[in-house]
Write a protein that holds these residues in place. Structure first.
Motif, mmCIF file in Angstrom:
data_model
loop_
_atom_site.group_PDB
_atom_site.id
_atom_site.type_symbol
_atom_site.label_atom_id
_atom_site.label_comp_id
_atom_site.label_asym_id
_atom_site.label_seq_id
_atom_site.Cartn_x
_atom_site.Cartn_y
_atom_site.Cartn_z
ATOM 1 N N LEU A 1 10.272 6.420 -10.477
ATOM 2 C CA LEU A 1 11.536 7.150 -10.466
ATOM 3 C C LEU A 1 12.555 6.398 -11.319
ATOM 4 N N ASN A 2 13.400 7.162 -11.988
ATOM 5 C CA ASN A 2 14.427 6.581 -12.862
ATOM 6 C C ASN A 2 13.815 5.716 -13.958
ATOM 7 N N GLY A 3 12.625 6.108 -14.413
ATOM 8 C CA GLY A 3 12.007 5.430 -15.547
ATOM 9 C C GLY A 3 11.208 4.194 -15.221
ATOM 10 N N ALA A 4 11.013 3.863 -13.947
ATOM 11 C CA ALA A 4 10.276 2.640 -13.604
ATOM 12 C C ALA A 4 9.374 2.869 -12.393
ATOM 13 N N PHE A 5 8.193 2.238 -12.425
ATOM 14 C CA PHE A 5 7.277 2.328 -11.287
ATOM 15 C C PHE A 5 7.818 1.500 -10.124
ATOM 16 N N HIS A 6 7.529 1.954 -8.913
ATOM 17 C CA HIS A 6 7.958 1.240 -7.710
ATOM 18 C C HIS A 6 7.122 -0.021 -7.514
ATOM 19 N N ALA A 7 7.642 -0.947 -6.711
ATOM 20 C CA ALA A 7 6.942 -2.198 -6.381
ATOM 21 C C ALA A 7 6.563 -2.194 -4.901
ATOM 22 N N ASN A 8 5.730 -3.150 -4.504
ATOM 23 C CA ASN A 8 5.342 -3.333 -3.092
ATOM 24 C C ASN A 8 4.767 -2.045 -2.488
ATOM 25 N N TRP A 9 3.928 -1.333 -3.242
ATOM 26 C CA TRP A 9 3.447 -0.009 -2.826
ATOM 27 C C TRP A 9 2.261 -0.145 -1.868
ATOM 28 N N VAL A 10 2.384 0.476 -0.695
ATOM 29 C CA VAL A 10 1.290 0.468 0.280
ATOM 30 C C VAL A 10 1.131 1.843 0.916
ATOM 31 N N PHE A 11 -0.064 2.101 1.415
ATOM 32 C CA PHE A 11 -0.386 3.331 2.138
ATOM 33 C C PHE A 11 -0.781 2.949 3.559
ATOM 34 N N VAL A 12 -0.175 3.635 4.542
ATOM 35 C CA VAL A 12 -0.474 3.364 5.954
ATOM 36 C C VAL A 12 -1.009 4.648 6.583
ATOM 37 N N PRO A 13 -2.336 4.863 6.541
ATOM 38 C CA PRO A 13 -2.921 6.099 7.087
ATOM 39 C C PRO A 13 -2.815 6.148 8.607
ATOM 40 N N GLY A 14 -2.513 7.338 9.122
ATOM 41 C CA GLY A 14 -2.443 7.510 10.569
ATOM 42 C C GLY A 14 -1.232 6.868 11.218
ATOM 43 N N TYR A 15 -0.197 6.571 10.425
ATOM 44 C CA TYR A 15 1.014 5.956 10.985
ATOM 45 C C TYR A 15 1.492 6.767 12.184
ATOM 46 N N ASP A 16 1.824 6.069 13.282
ATOM 47 C CA ASP A 16 2.246 6.770 14.492
ATOM 48 C C ASP A 16 3.255 5.939 15.267
ATOM 49 N N GLN A 17 4.518 6.317 15.128
ATOM 50 C CA GLN A 17 5.598 5.666 15.870
ATOM 51 C C GLN A 17 5.578 4.149 15.714
ATOM 52 N N GLY A 18 5.380 3.716 14.477
ATOM 53 C CA GLY A 18 5.407 2.290 14.180
ATOM 54 C C GLY A 18 4.051 1.620 14.213
ATOM 55 N N ASN A 19 3.052 2.275 14.763
ATOM 56 C CA ASN A 19 1.709 1.709 14.830
ATOM 57 C C ASN A 19 0.933 1.982 13.542
ATOM 58 N N ARG A 20 0.055 1.037 13.173
ATOM 59 C CA ARG A 20 -0.783 1.170 11.983
ATOM 60 C C ARG A 20 -2.248 1.071 12.404
ATOM 61 N N PRO A 21 -2.773 2.119 13.026
ATOM 62 C CA PRO A 21 -4.117 2.052 13.599
ATOM 63 C C PRO A 21 -5.229 1.859 12.584
ATOM 64 N N ASN A 22 -4.969 2.222 11.330
ATOM 65 C CA ASN A 22 -6.008 2.127 10.303
ATOM 66 C C ASN A 22 -5.654 1.155 9.180
ATOM 67 N N GLY A 23 -4.721 0.252 9.458
ATOM 68 C CA GLY A 23 -4.401 -0.789 8.495
ATOM 69 C C GLY A 23 -3.344 -0.439 7.461
ATOM 70 N N THR A 24 -3.088 -1.418 6.584
ATOM 71 C CA THR A 24 -2.106 -1.293 5.505
ATOM 72 C C THR A 24 -2.835 -1.548 4.197
ATOM 73 N N TRP A 25 -2.739 -0.595 3.249
ATOM 74 C CA TRP A 25 -3.557 -0.615 2.046
ATOM 75 C C TRP A 25 -2.698 -0.733 0.786
ATOM 76 N N PRO A 26 -2.619 -1.929 0.177
ATOM 77 C CA PRO A 26 -1.819 -2.105 -1.044
ATOM 78 C C PRO A 26 -2.470 -1.416 -2.246
ATOM 79 N N ALA A 27 -1.633 -0.870 -3.122
ATOM 80 C CA ALA A 27 -2.130 -0.225 -4.336
ATOM 81 C C ALA A 27 -2.443 -1.250 -5.409
ATOM 82 N N THR A 28 -3.590 -1.098 -6.052
ATOM 83 C CA THR A 28 -3.921 -1.931 -7.211
ATOM 84 C C THR A 28 -3.520 -1.231 -8.505
ATOM 85 N N THR A 29 -3.500 0.122 -8.467
ATOM 86 C CA THR A 29 -3.175 0.922 -9.642
ATOM 87 C C THR A 29 -2.387 2.151 -9.221
ATOM 88 N N LEU A 30 -1.349 2.481 -9.984
ATOM 89 C CA LEU A 30 -0.563 3.693 -9.749
ATOM 90 C C LEU A 30 -0.712 4.593 -10.970
#
Length: 386
Positions: A211-240
């Motif tokens: 956004l605004n001409g630049a890629f974001h940093a510290n990008w992660v995906f948290v599948p199944g997020y539920d009220q603060g819980n991360r039942p399936n882990g935190t997955w950092p992006a290697t490539t966007l």
């Protein structure tokens, strides 16, 4: 963005922000073996590719950065200023229905279209909405409301309580904005784990990676997020990855992106949570289910929310499809499914939450998944893991 529209990315206003999607293109032999349709991408669109946390050291640093407190504090972004949203005419390939699919959706018929599905929408030059024409545009929206409501009127944004695959494959996306007035701000979007050759692809919106001409940093995906819980882990992006049109001019017609995430504990993403199928170049006006983690009022980003109904063509500015949906900022990038089964929670991903007009917050719009989105998907699924 023109004065009558605002991005959905991560918003704190009654108008939604962008919520991207991804498309499938050529598939490798590995993908074909799991039921994926193949097609050559040699002469197809070329997406923009950005290296993210591509070393194990960087991945550990990014995971440590996202504490529970930071995730809970992440907010939807304010939309860019007036004049920054673009609705350039789509290419001649946009909106054509040739019908390709990737992956499989249990209990569904990938690629099928109902008899009453409308013909593909021709690529026309979208009108420019300015302050001088806003009143007229609002009137046009008013006259089109009844017709749109007839085809898209089922749910406007309810918590999903039926369980199924969608509760594991859909998740929150967290990142730090690196450019513009929100530079340095931690924000959230939504995304989906999809079937892929490398078992590591997440589909989201273009503005959820850049956004605004630049890629974001510290990008992660948290599948199944539920009220603060991360039942399936935190997955950092290697490539966007995103479309060339979003990369060069943030064209809302191509607000689609993908992320390749690093394996965790020796396992790839879809080995852990499964993956949804992906469909491209499909007929418009289909029955659709949209999901996401809206974080703007009256939502707080803690639960998975959904909308459903039949889509309609945007008659104002874009080449996108619309859906009656009250989800707010933070839902950007959440999946739109065709052939969705409420009993299994599986479907074919065919768009993503992208944007809303500020005078029609009851509608969500998503980009058409054509060759550009397909190329993003194909490039992502054939990216080597690091």
């Amino acid at each position: 963005m023109h004065p009558s529209a605002r991005r959905l990315a991560v918003l704190a206003v009654p108008v939604l922000a962008a919520a991207g999607a991804m498309l499938p293109a050529a598939h490798s032999a590995a993908a074909t073996a799991t039921g994926t349709a193949t097609r050559s991408a040699a002469a197809g669109p070329r997406p923009a590719v950005h290296e993210a946390a591509d070393t194990t050291t960087e991945q550990r640093t990014v995971k440590k950065f996202w504490t529970v407190a930071r995730m809970e504090a992440a907010e939807p972004l304010d939309a860019p200023g007036t004049g920054d949203r673009h609705f350039a005419a789509a290419d001649s390939t946009a909106g054509t229905a040739t019908g390709s699919t990737a992956g499989s959706a249990p209990g569904s018929a990938p690629g099928s279209a109902p008899a009453d599905a409308p013909a593909a929408r021709p690529a026309t030059v979208a009108p420019t909405l300015t302050a001088a024409t806003l009143t007229a545009a609002t009137l046009t929206a008013a006259t089109g409301t009844a017709a749109a409501a007839r085809v898209s009127s089922r749910t406007s944004g309810s918590s999903w309580a039926a369980g199924g695959t969608v509760t594991k494959t859909t998740g929150r996306v967290f990142f730090t904005v690196t450019a513009g007035s929100d530079a340095g701000r931690n924000a959230s979007c939504s995304g989906t784990a999809v079937t892929s050759a490398n078992k590591s692809v997440v589909i989201t919106a273009g503005h959820c990676v850049k956004l605004n001409g630049a890629f974001h940093a510290n990008w992660v995906f948290v599948p199944g997020y539920d009220q603060g819980n991360r039942p399936n882990g935190t997955w950092p992006a290697t490539t966007l990855l995103t479309t060339s049109q979003w990369n060069s001019g943030e064209n809302m017609n191509y607000d689609v992106a993908a992320a390749v995430v690093a394996p965790q504990g020796g396992k790839s993403l879809t080995d852990v949570v499964g993956g949804q199928g992906v469909a491209f170049n499909q007929p418009r006006g289909r029955q659709t289910y949209a999901f996401g983690y809206p974080a703007g009022a009256p939502y707080d980003g803690s639960k998975l929310v959904y909308c459903s109904g039949r889509t309609f063509d945007d008659f104002l500015s874009s080449q996108d499809q619309g859906l009656s949906c009250g989800m707010t900022g933070g839902a950007s990038g959440g999946p739109w499914f065709l052939n969705f089964s409420e009993s299994t929670g599986s479907g074919m991903l065919n768009s993503v939450n992208s944007f809303k007009y500020n005078f029609a917050s009851y509608w969500m719009f998503g980009p058409y998944f054509g060759p550009e989105a397909e190329a993003v998907y194909n490039t992502a699924q054939n990216t080597a893991l690091t």
